[in-house]
Write an enzyme that holds these catalytic residues in place. Structure first.
Site, PDB file in Angstrom:
ATOM      1  N   SER A 105       0.825  -1.204   0.000  1.00 49.11           N
ATOM      2  CA  SER A 105       0.000   0.000   0.000  1.00 49.11           C
ATOM      3  C   SER A 105       0.865   1.262   0.000  1.00 49.11           C
ATOM      4  O   SER A 105       1.958   1.291   0.567  1.00 49.11           O
ATOM      5  CB  SER A 105      -0.889   0.006   1.256  1.00 49.11           C
ATOM      6  OG  SER A 105      -1.463   1.276   1.444  1.00 49.11           O
ATOM      7  N   TYR A 128      -2.798   5.858  -4.307  1.00 46.57           N
ATOM      8  CA  TYR A 128      -3.952   6.738  -4.441  1.00 46.57           C
ATOM      9  C   TYR A 128      -3.449   7.966  -5.178  1.00 46.57           C
ATOM     10  O   TYR A 128      -2.272   8.336  -5.070  1.00 46.57           O
ATOM     11  CB  TYR A 128      -4.492   7.131  -3.055  1.00 46.57           C
ATOM     12  CG  TYR A 128      -5.205   6.016  -2.346  1.00 46.57           C
ATOM     13  CD1 TYR A 128      -6.449   5.585  -2.772  1.00 46.57           C
ATOM     14  CD2 TYR A 128      -4.627   5.388  -1.245  1.00 46.57           C
ATOM     15  CE1 TYR A 128      -7.113   4.561  -2.119  1.00 46.57           C
ATOM     16  CE2 TYR A 128      -5.292   4.359  -0.586  1.00 46.57           C
ATOM     17  CZ  TYR A 128      -6.533   3.949  -1.031  1.00 46.57           C
ATOM     18  OH  TYR A 128      -7.190   2.930  -0.396  1.00 46.57           O
ATOM     19  N   THR A 154      -5.618   2.724  -7.238  1.00 46.68           N
ATOM     20  CA  THR A 154      -6.945   2.447  -6.661  1.00 46.68           C
ATOM     21  C   THR A 154      -7.898   3.547  -7.090  1.00 46.68           C
ATOM     22  O   THR A 154      -7.670   4.728  -6.801  1.00 46.68           O
ATOM     23  CB  THR A 154      -6.834   2.345  -5.126  1.00 46.68           C
ATOM     24  OG1 THR A 154      -5.918   1.293  -4.829  1.00 46.68           O
ATOM     25  CG2 THR A 154      -8.175   2.039  -4.494  1.00 46.68           C
ATOM     26  N   LYS A 231      -7.496  -0.724  -9.720  1.00 46.66           N
ATOM     27  CA  LYS A 231      -8.186  -1.499  -8.674  1.00 46.66           C
ATOM     28  C   LYS A 231      -9.502  -0.807  -8.314  1.00 46.66           C
ATOM     29  O   LYS A 231      -9.497   0.375  -7.937  1.00 46.66           O
ATOM     30  CB  LYS A 231      -7.291  -1.603  -7.429  1.00 46.66           C
ATOM     31  CG  LYS A 231      -7.951  -2.256  -6.234  1.00 46.66           C
ATOM     32  CD  LYS A 231      -6.923  -2.556  -5.147  1.00 46.66           C
ATOM     33  CE  LYS A 231      -7.533  -3.215  -3.938  1.00 46.66           C
ATOM     34  NZ  LYS A 231      -8.173  -2.291  -3.011  1.00 46.66           N
ATOM     35  N   HIS A 255     -13.321  -3.032  -2.599  1.00 46.67           N
ATOM     36  CA  HIS A 255     -12.463  -2.498  -1.539  1.00 46.67           C
ATOM     37  C   HIS A 255     -12.787  -3.196  -0.202  1.00 46.67           C
ATOM     38  O   HIS A 255     -12.781  -2.570   0.863  1.00 46.67           O
ATOM     39  CB  HIS A 255     -12.671  -0.983  -1.419  1.00 46.67           C
ATOM     40  CG  HIS A 255     -11.465  -0.215  -0.955  1.00 46.67           C
ATOM     41  ND1 HIS A 255     -10.773   0.649  -1.745  1.00 46.67           N
ATOM     42  CD2 HIS A 255     -10.839  -0.181   0.236  1.00 46.67           C
ATOM     43  CE1 HIS A 255      -9.778   1.207  -1.052  1.00 46.67           C
ATOM     44  NE2 HIS A 255      -9.793   0.709   0.161  1.00 46.67           N
TER      45      HIS A 255
HETATM   46  C1  LIG Z   1      -7.101  -2.689   6.961  1.00 50.30           C
HETATM   47  C2  LIG Z   1      -7.277  -2.496   5.485  1.00 50.30           C
HETATM   48  C3  LIG Z   1      -6.526  -1.548   4.844  1.00 50.30           C
HETATM   49  C4  LIG Z   1      -6.663  -1.367   3.470  1.00 50.30           C
HETATM   50  N1  LIG Z   1      -5.870  -0.467   2.831  1.00 50.30           N
HETATM   51  C5  LIG Z   1      -5.948  -0.345   1.484  1.00 50.30           C
HETATM   52  C6  LIG Z   1      -5.051   0.509   0.807  1.00 50.30           C
HETATM   53  O1  LIG Z   1      -4.195   1.139   1.390  1.00 50.30           O
HETATM   54  N2  LIG Z   1      -5.194   0.598  -0.538  1.00 50.30           N
HETATM   55  C7  LIG Z   1      -6.152  -0.103  -1.247  1.00 50.30           C
HETATM   56  O2  LIG Z   1      -6.237   0.016  -2.468  1.00 50.30           O
HETATM   57  N3  LIG Z   1      -6.986  -0.939  -0.610  1.00 50.30           N
HETATM   58  C8  LIG Z   1      -6.896  -1.091   0.725  1.00 50.30           C
HETATM   59  N4  LIG Z   1      -7.717  -1.977   1.364  1.00 50.30           N
HETATM   60  C9  LIG Z   1      -8.629  -2.834   0.577  1.00 50.30           C
HETATM   61  C10 LIG Z   1      -7.921  -4.133   0.163  1.00 50.30           C
HETATM   62  O3  LIG Z   1      -6.927  -3.889  -0.793  1.00 50.30           O
HETATM   63  C11 LIG Z   1      -8.880  -5.164  -0.433  1.00 50.30           C
HETATM   64  O4  LIG Z   1      -9.594  -4.565  -1.472  1.00 50.30           O
HETATM   65  C12 LIG Z   1      -9.871  -5.781   0.547  1.00 50.30           C
HETATM   66  O5  LIG Z   1      -9.318  -5.923   1.828  1.00 50.30           O
HETATM   67  C13 LIG Z   1     -10.284  -7.143   0.007  1.00 50.30           C
HETATM   68  O6  LIG Z   1     -11.261  -7.721   0.777  1.00 50.30           O
HETATM   69  P1  LIG Z   1     -11.000  -8.887   1.881  1.00 50.30           P
HETATM   70  O7  LIG Z   1     -10.383  -8.195   3.042  1.00 50.30           O
HETATM   71  O8  LIG Z   1     -12.367  -9.382   2.116  1.00 50.30           O
HETATM   72  O9  LIG Z   1     -10.116  -9.935   1.265  1.00 50.30           O
HETATM   73  C14 LIG Z   1      -7.589  -2.153   2.743  1.00 50.30           C
HETATM   74  C15 LIG Z   1      -8.351  -3.128   3.409  1.00 50.30           C
HETATM   75  C16 LIG Z   1      -8.204  -3.312   4.764  1.00 50.30           C
HETATM   76  C17 LIG Z   1      -9.022  -4.387   5.434  1.00 50.30           C
HETATM   77  C1  LIG Z   2      -5.325   4.560   4.706  1.00 50.11           C
HETATM   78  C2  LIG Z   2      -6.599   4.150   4.013  1.00 50.11           C
HETATM   79  C3  LIG Z   2      -6.933   5.145   2.954  1.00 50.11           C
HETATM   80  C4  LIG Z   2      -6.432   2.759   3.506  1.00 50.11           C
HETATM   81  C5  LIG Z   2      -7.618   2.150   2.840  1.00 50.11           C
HETATM   82  O1  LIG Z   2      -7.743   2.136   1.647  1.00 50.11           O
HETATM   83  C6  LIG Z   2      -8.604   1.473   3.606  1.00 50.11           C
HETATM   84  O2  LIG Z   2      -8.562   1.569   4.834  1.00 50.11           O
HETATM   85  O3  LIG Z   2      -9.485   0.829   3.016  1.00 50.11           O
END
Ligand SMILES: Cc1cc2nc3c(=O)[nH]c(=O)nc-3n(C[C@H](O)[C@H](O)[C@H](O)COP(=O)(O)O)c2cc1C
Ligand SMILES: CC(C)CC(=O)C(=O)O
Length: 365
Positions: A105, A128, A154, A231, A255
């Site tokens: 990330s 982002y 994303t 994404k 997401h």
């Molecule tokens: C704690 C957390 C932080 C995330 N941070 C980002 C991120 O920084 N950038 C992003 O594109 N998606 C982020 N996501 C979304 C994940 O990339 C992903 O789309 C999602 O967790 C997939 O679903 P799942 O947790 O059910 O496998 C985040 C998800 C979680 C749970």
């Molecule tokens: C720091 C956040 C923007 C990360 C994210 O994409 C999320 O928490 O789903």
């Protein structure tokens, strides 16, 4: 000993402070999208073929030039140090050990160079779109120098959606954990909690550029020769536009239920996107992947790979790199068994004839 996924989840929940667990587990709005993808995948039924030589099954595959042990990647997730002191460095070791790809990330809590030094498998960097393009450019240069293989932009988060758990907790990243690859100036707003508001949501409104359109992709493609993967695409229309604007891959994603509430779930959008792309670039399904059989279902619907989010953080919280590798290997082993029982000894053997939907199911065939 092979541990079940829910054992990792339970251990993580027990170990992590409540607001951090809520940040990991939570969704946006009514949290309707936390279950929608899982329900959609559960409705898909496998159609096995018999009398096929499955004495050797090979889950290996290639994704944008990288050889993987299985069509499995770790999704980008912010601040791995919230789960384990070694953060993304441990995740990179774990993913490499399992032969999976790791997407780092933009909000990683360890330096890109340290993550790359620990990695034995391929890395992608997620971005982002920030108002300050020079910050993006600097990050891309560093990723290129450190050997990252692709960029993931994303596109479903022009701002971070309202997430009731984070708002109720006044969630802010605790001191000691930082998005170290971004300047303190860019990150200042993400610390310092206020009750009734998530600091990350506030930060995204200040720093993310919500004005970008398809034309802006030209800038990104000028800045780097790395492949650009989008994404968060959920429609055939956007998939076609993405291909027209030269992207190298698409991630069909909600997401993890953290952005648009009341949307169509990612598995339900997959065949529409696959058909729109017509094989011109790889398509990855992200969200709600919790079993090796989900890899088989995604491949049957036309995906080239899947991304795994929260379970990787559960593994990390449980036991660092070993936990990440344990979670990934669990899914790969389950997938290998499904290959044998489906009569599909290679990844290429999965196709739409490998699945069915119940009569009342909402998924397209
Ligand atoms: C704690 C957390 C932080 C995330 N941070 C980002 C991120 O920084 N950038 C992003 O594109 N998606 C982020 N996501 C979304 C994940 O990339 C992903 O789309 C999602 O967790 C997939 O679903 P799942 O947790 O059910 O496998 C985040 C998800 C979680 C749970
Ligand atoms: C720091 C956040 C923007 C990360 C994210 O994409 C999320 O928490 O789903």
């Amino acid at each position: 000993m092979v541990m079940a996924l829910h054992t990792y989840e339970a251990a993580a929940e027990e170990r992590l402070p409540g607001p951090v667990w809520d940040f990991f587990a939570g969704g946006s709005g009514t949290e309707s999208m936390l279950t929608a993808g899982r329900e959609a995948l559960d409705r898909v039924q496998l159609r096995p073929r018999c009398m096929v030589d499955v004495s050797r099954c090979d889950p290996g595959t290639d994704l944008l030039g990288a050889r993987l042990a299985a069509p499995l990647a770790v999704a980008p997730m912010a601040y791995h140090q919230l789960a384990h002191p070694e953060g993304e460095v441990a995740s990179a070791r774990g993913a490499g050990e399992a032969g999976a790809l790791l997407t780092v990330s933009m909000f990683a809590s360890r330096a890109l160079e340290d993550i790359a030094a620990a990695a034995s498998g391929p890395l992608w960097l997620q971005l982002y779109w920030l108002r300050r393009r020079e910050v993006m450019r600097d990050l891309i240069r560093r990723a290129e120098a450190a050997g990252f293989r692709a960029l993931v932009l994303t596109v479903d988060a022009p701002r971070v959606a309202y997430r009731p758990r984070d708002a109720a907790n006044g969630f802010a990243v605790p001191p000691g954990v930082r998005a170290v690859n971004l300047s303190t100036e860019v990150m200042a707003a993400s610390h310092g909690s206020r009750s009734g508001e998530s600091a990350l949501a506030r930060h995204s409104r200040e720093q993310f550029d919500a004005s970008i359109t398809w034309e802006d992709l030209a800038w990104l493609r000028e800045v780097t020769s790395l492949p650009v993967v989008l994404k968060g695409v959920l429609t055939g229309e956007d998939a076609e536009l993405a291909v027209k604007h030269g992207v190298s891959g698409l991630i069909v994603s909600n997401h993890g239920g953290r952005q648009l509430d009341f949307a169509r779930s990612a598995p339900e959008c997959l065949t529409e996107v696959v058909d729109a792309v017509g094989g011109s670039c790889p398509v990855i399904l992200d969200g709600a992947i919790r079993h090796g059989a989900d890899l088989a279902k995604a491949l049957c619907m036309g995906a080239d790979a899947v991304m795994l989010g929260r379970p990787a953080l559960w593994g990390l919280a449980h036991s660092g790199d070993a936990g990440v590798a344990g979670v990934l290997r669990l899914l790969i082993d389950q997938f290998e068994e499904v290959m044998a029982l489906m009569g599909a000894p290679t990844v290429a053997d999965f196709g739409r004839s490998g699945i069915a939907y119940p009569v009342c199911g909402r998924l397209p065939s």
